[in-house]
Motif scaffolding. Structure first.
Motif, mmCIF file in Angstrom:
data_model
loop_
_atom_site.group_PDB
_atom_site.id
_atom_site.type_symbol
_atom_site.label_atom_id
_atom_site.label_comp_id
_atom_site.label_asym_id
_atom_site.label_seq_id
_atom_site.Cartn_x
_atom_site.Cartn_y
_atom_site.Cartn_z
ATOM 1 N N ARG A 62 4.576 5.012 2.285
ATOM 2 C CA ARG A 62 3.322 4.379 1.886
ATOM 3 C C ARG A 62 3.415 3.837 0.459
ATOM 4 O O ARG A 62 2.848 2.783 0.153
ATOM 5 N N VAL A 72 5.451 0.527 0.554
ATOM 6 C CA VAL A 72 4.656 -0.543 1.164
ATOM 7 C C VAL A 72 3.549 -0.986 0.202
ATOM 8 O O VAL A 72 3.327 -2.181 -0.018
ATOM 9 N N ALA A 73 2.850 0.001 -0.376
ATOM 10 C CA ALA A 73 1.769 -0.339 -1.303
ATOM 11 C C ALA A 73 2.294 -1.093 -2.512
ATOM 12 O O ALA A 73 1.673 -2.059 -2.981
ATOM 13 N N VAL A 112 3.205 -4.698 -1.363
ATOM 14 C CA VAL A 112 1.974 -5.465 -1.131
ATOM 15 C C VAL A 112 1.282 -5.764 -2.453
ATOM 16 O O VAL A 112 0.746 -6.858 -2.673
ATOM 17 N N CYS A 154 0.493 -9.336 -3.732
ATOM 18 C CA CYS A 154 -0.938 -9.598 -3.921
ATOM 19 C C CYS A 154 -1.208 -10.120 -5.329
ATOM 20 O O CYS A 154 -1.964 -11.068 -5.517
ATOM 21 N N LEU A 199 -1.282 -11.881 2.179
ATOM 22 C CA LEU A 199 -1.361 -10.415 2.170
ATOM 23 C C LEU A 199 -0.884 -9.835 3.500
ATOM 24 O O LEU A 199 -0.169 -8.828 3.530
ATOM 25 N N ALA A 200 -1.317 -10.482 4.575
ATOM 26 C CA ALA A 200 -0.868 -9.984 5.886
ATOM 27 C C ALA A 200 0.650 -10.106 6.008
ATOM 28 O O ALA A 200 1.327 -9.174 6.480
ATOM 29 N N PHE A 210 2.231 -7.493 3.865
ATOM 30 C CA PHE A 210 2.147 -6.155 4.468
ATOM 31 C C PHE A 210 3.229 -5.979 5.531
ATOM 32 O O PHE A 210 3.908 -4.945 5.583
ATOM 33 N N GLY A 218 6.485 -5.753 3.827
ATOM 34 C CA GLY A 218 6.605 -4.451 3.184
ATOM 35 C C GLY A 218 6.949 -3.365 4.177
ATOM 36 O O GLY A 218 7.764 -2.479 3.893
ATOM 37 N N LEU A 219 6.300 -3.417 5.359
ATOM 38 C CA LEU A 219 6.627 -2.435 6.393
ATOM 39 C C LEU A 219 8.101 -2.518 6.780
ATOM 40 O O LEU A 219 8.798 -1.500 6.901
#
Length: 812
Positions: free
Chosen positions: A35, A38-39, A42, A46, A319-320, A323, A326-327
């Motif tokens: 997490r 990924v955060a 993102v 972002c 952002l999508a 994400f 990032g995953l």
């Protein structure tokens, strides 16, 4: 083998572990590290997108604003130019009516031209022509009857005067019937005798011009005159209602600005209907009017809003995408890390056969190889680790036992002075820690030059008796060399030693090896510590070192016991000597006082003339004898009191007394001495002091001594006795103007036979016992006495004591 697979040292996959690993990998999305990555990814994307979007919006806003500024300003200027051109066209139409001369034949032509002008220019409602003298000669109107040769004079009217002067005159806007805006436009001919044509122009025809001005989809333009009244607007009803626009702030600001000055290009204001609009204005030259162009704010910023919406959708899409990326990237990083963690956990749990196989070609693969190398080295070192730990544990246990034994020995040495108890403890712990079966401590007798057995452990009564009966000197085969050479001596096997009585005793008891540790001080022999073992062989060096420590403790114990014994003997001798001294002083004082009292008595009788008249010279001698005798009697009494105090025989007789009466009693006794030396002498006592409980006679002796000293050492000034009662104690102070006492002497004057070290004190004489006795008496009452003084400034002796003394204080 799969990428990231964990294998055993044999290289074969671990099936059960891999099954568990696949399940764990499927759930690694919920891990904190996953997490976090990924955060973080993102967040970075972002921030980049937000920054780009904000910059895009900002620059779009600035570009849109600049475009609006340019368009609004151009539209305002274009509209102002159209209005100006409209007026110029009317001027051009009026201009040709001033070409004809003023003759009777030309007047009808002028009327005809005026009618044609009204047909061609609908905005002109009325046309009047003035001759060169300012008289009205012709009027043609749409609203009234035509008139010819009227003769009305307008020579002083502004429309004539200014037209003649400036060739043209623009009158102010006025409203006919308070509904339609009009203005007067006067134009003079080119010749002086051409006169002036005056036209009344209906300004509502400017509406055609204003309504044709397009400002966006819902924008509009309008014109106000110099006074701020609306004269043209797409909504003609506002014009016909004679709307006053001067109350609007932006109209006020535009009117206040000089023509040609640069005002704010575009303003956000509220129009006459209360709507929020963007407005720009321009001056209509040369009429002094203002052209305003307005555009609703929502329409003006519609492109900006569309840009923000597009940026928002792009941001959401970014952002999508971020994400999802990032995953993907985090999973590519987390899966090997998770496998590293799990492999390290298995290795940390003790499974050193585990190996981590990761094939990523980066630092993670290098880290996995390092883990594998570490596991291999741990596996190699762990093989001999248990044996080393066990050996170290034994050594630590032995060290702890030795420390505990040393602690017990130190506690025994510090807690008791009984030599037998301390030595028995030392030899017992020495035998246990040296893994021997018996031991003994010998103490060296300096007078007999032999070792005496003082403590044993593990020895039979028969062996103890046999050794105790033997004399062991410095020439003994074993103890002697150890003490004289001051080094430990050990016998590996007694059976191999020459035959002797001591060796036979040891062999009979089964002891084969002996270790002798000398007990020494730097200057002489103290004794020896001996341990015996039933198995032959040399003693380890660690055992020898340990027993040397025990030997040092033994020396300390023996020396402490000897010192205590010596101190105890000296104390008893001092007590006997002190008792003898006290008895001697008491007897001598008694024996001296009896004849001395007789001498003083007979001396007084002779001086009183009982035995007849005495010659004058004899009387002087007898007075000196009496004086010295009384001084000697006082000295004897002081010595007797001091001896009683030291012997503990002086007791207080506690009775009620009055401190004030006591002070005045002393005052009466020594007042003649003060008067003889011409000293001021007084008592300053608190009037309401309570009754006290104590030994009145002894307290009187103390105060009498302090006052007597003050008078004796003062040659001038005053001697003052002060007394007060505070809380539960009396405070008495005797103040004098004597030579004073140095700080170095203040501490010793209350000791026996001590005086201040100066010539004045020595000249006055004294035994040095009065203050010592006074201090003892005050302390027996539970009080305190002290002095405050400086050389050359007199002294103040003070004492405090309880008002009620319940019992005599114990003297040291």
């Amino acid at each position: 083998m799969m990428d990231g697979e964990i294998a055993s040292a044999t290289g074969k996959p671990i099936g059960g572990f891999m099954s568990w690993l696949r399940v764990n990998t499927a759930t690694n999305i919920g891990s904190r590290l996953f997490r976090k990555y990924v955060a973080l990814f993102v967040a970075v994307v972002c921030v980049a997108l937000l920054t780009n979007g904000l910059f895009e919006i900002w620059f779009s806003y600035q570009e849109n604003k600049q475009t609006l500024t340019r368009i609004q300003r151009e539209q305002a200027e274009a509209a102002a130019a159209k209005i100006g051109q409209f007026i110029k066209d009317i001027e051009g139409q009026i201009g040709w009516t001033t070409q004809l001369p003023w003759t009777k034949d030309a007047l009808e032509q002028r009327r005809f031209d005026a009618l044609r002008l009204l047909r061609q220019v609908p905005a002109i409602t009325e046309l009047a022509q003035l001759d060169a003298t300012g008289k009205e000669q012709l009027r043609v109107s749409r609203l009234a009857m035509d008139a010819v040769g009227i003769g009305t004079e307008f020579v002083k009217d502004a429309k004539f005067a200014e037209a003649v002067t400036n060739k043209i005159y623009y009158g102010p806007v006025y409203f006919r019937r308070e509904s339609e805006p009009y203005m007067t436009l006067a134009m003079a001919g080119a010749r002086r005798d051409a006169g002036v044509s005056v036209a009344e122009v209906n300004l509502k025809f400017i509406w055609d011009v204003v309504s044709q001005i397009k400002v966006g989809n819902r924008g509009h333009a309008f014109v106000v005159d110099a006074r701020g009244r609306l004269i043209a607007h797409p909504d003609i009803s506002l014009v016909l209602r004679n709307t006053d626009m001067s109350r609007l702030d932006y109209v006020k600001a535009a009117r206040a600005a000089e023509p040609g000055t640069q005002q704010q290009a575009v303003e956000i204001v509220r129009d006459v209907l209360g709507r929020e609009v963007l407005t720009a204005h321009a001056h209509v030259a040369p009429l002094g009017w203002l052209m305003f162009v307005e555009l609703p704010i929502d329409e003006a910023y519609a492109p900006l809003y569309d840009s923000i919406k597009r940026s928002s959708w792009l941001l959401l899409g970014g952002l999508a995408l971020a994400f999802l990326a990032g995953l993907f990237l985090a999973r590519k990083m987390i899966v090997p890390i998770q496998r590293l963690r799990l492999g390290a956990a298995l290795i940390g749990a003790g499974d050193l056969t585990q190996r981590i196989d990761i094939k990523t070609g980066d630092e993670l693969e290098t880290l996995a190889d390092q883990f594998n190398d570490m596991a291999g080295r741990l596996e190699e070192s762990y093989a001999g680790l248990e044996q080393k730990v066990e050996q170290r544990t034994v050594e630590l246990a032995q060290s702890i036992g030795e420390l505990q034994a040393l602690g017990e020995v130190s506690q025994a040495v510090n807690s008791t002075l009984d030599l037998e108890t301390v030595l028995t403890t030392i030899v017992g712990r020495a035998v246990q820690l040296s893994r021997t079966e018996g031991g003994a401590i010998y103490v060296f007798d300096d007078e007999r030059q032999e070792f005496r057995l003082r403590a044993t452990y593990g020895m039979s009564e028969a062996m103890i008796a046999a050794i105790a009966d033997r004399r062991i000197g410095t020439g003994d085969a074993h103890i002697g060399p150890a003490t004289t050479q001051r080094v430990p001596i050990q016998v590996a096997d007694v059976a191999n030693e020459p035959t002797s009585a001591v060796n036979e005793i040891n062999l009979r008891e089964g002891f084969r090896a002996i270790l002798i540790i000398p007990l020494l001080r730097p200057d002489h022999i103290v004794g020896a510590l001996v341990v015996r073992r039933k198995t032959p062989g040399e003693f380890p060096q660690s055992t020898i070192d340990l027993l040397e420590t025990f030997a040092d403790q033994s020396v300390v114990a023996i020396q402490n016991a000897r010192l205590f014994s010596e101190i105890e003997d000296k104390g008893k001798q001092l007590a006997v000597a002190s008792q003898h001294k006290t008895q001697f002083l008491a007897n001598m004082s008694h024996e001296l006082r009896t004849p001395l009292n007789a001498i003083l008595g007979y001396t007084e009788l002779i001086l009183d003339g009982i035995y007849g008249d005495t010659p004058e010279k004899a009387q002087a001698v007898l007075k000196r004898v009496e004086s010295n005798g009384r001084h000697l009697l006082g000295l004897i009494n002081d010595v007797l009191d001091l001896s009683k105090i030291e012997a503990g025989q002086l007791t207080l007789t506690l009775t009620d007394y009055s401190m004030k009466d006591m002070l005045y009693s002393v005052f009466s006794a020594v007042e003649p001495l003060a008067n003889e030396k011409k000293l001021g002498f007084k008592v300053d006592a608190q009037p309401d002091m309570p009754k006290g409980l104590g030994d009145e006679r002894r307290l009187t002796q103390v105060i009498l001594n302090l006052v007597g000293n003050a008078i004796k050492f003062s040659d001038q000034g005053d001697v003052i006795i002060k007394a007060s009662a505070t809380d539960d104690s009396f405070t008495v102070a005797v103040q004098d103007n004597g030579p004073g006492i140095s700080e170095a002497d203040q501490g010793k004057i209350f000791e026996e036979f001590q005086q201040a070290d100066n010539s004045t004190t020595k000249a006055k004489g004294g035994t040095g016992l009065g203050l010592a006795i006074s201090r003892r008496i005050v302390e027996m009452h539970g009080g305190r006495i002290w002095v405050e003084s400086q050389p050359g400034q007199g002294s103040t002796f003070s004492l405090t004591l309880p008002i009620k003394v319940d019992q005599q204080a114990r003297q040291p």
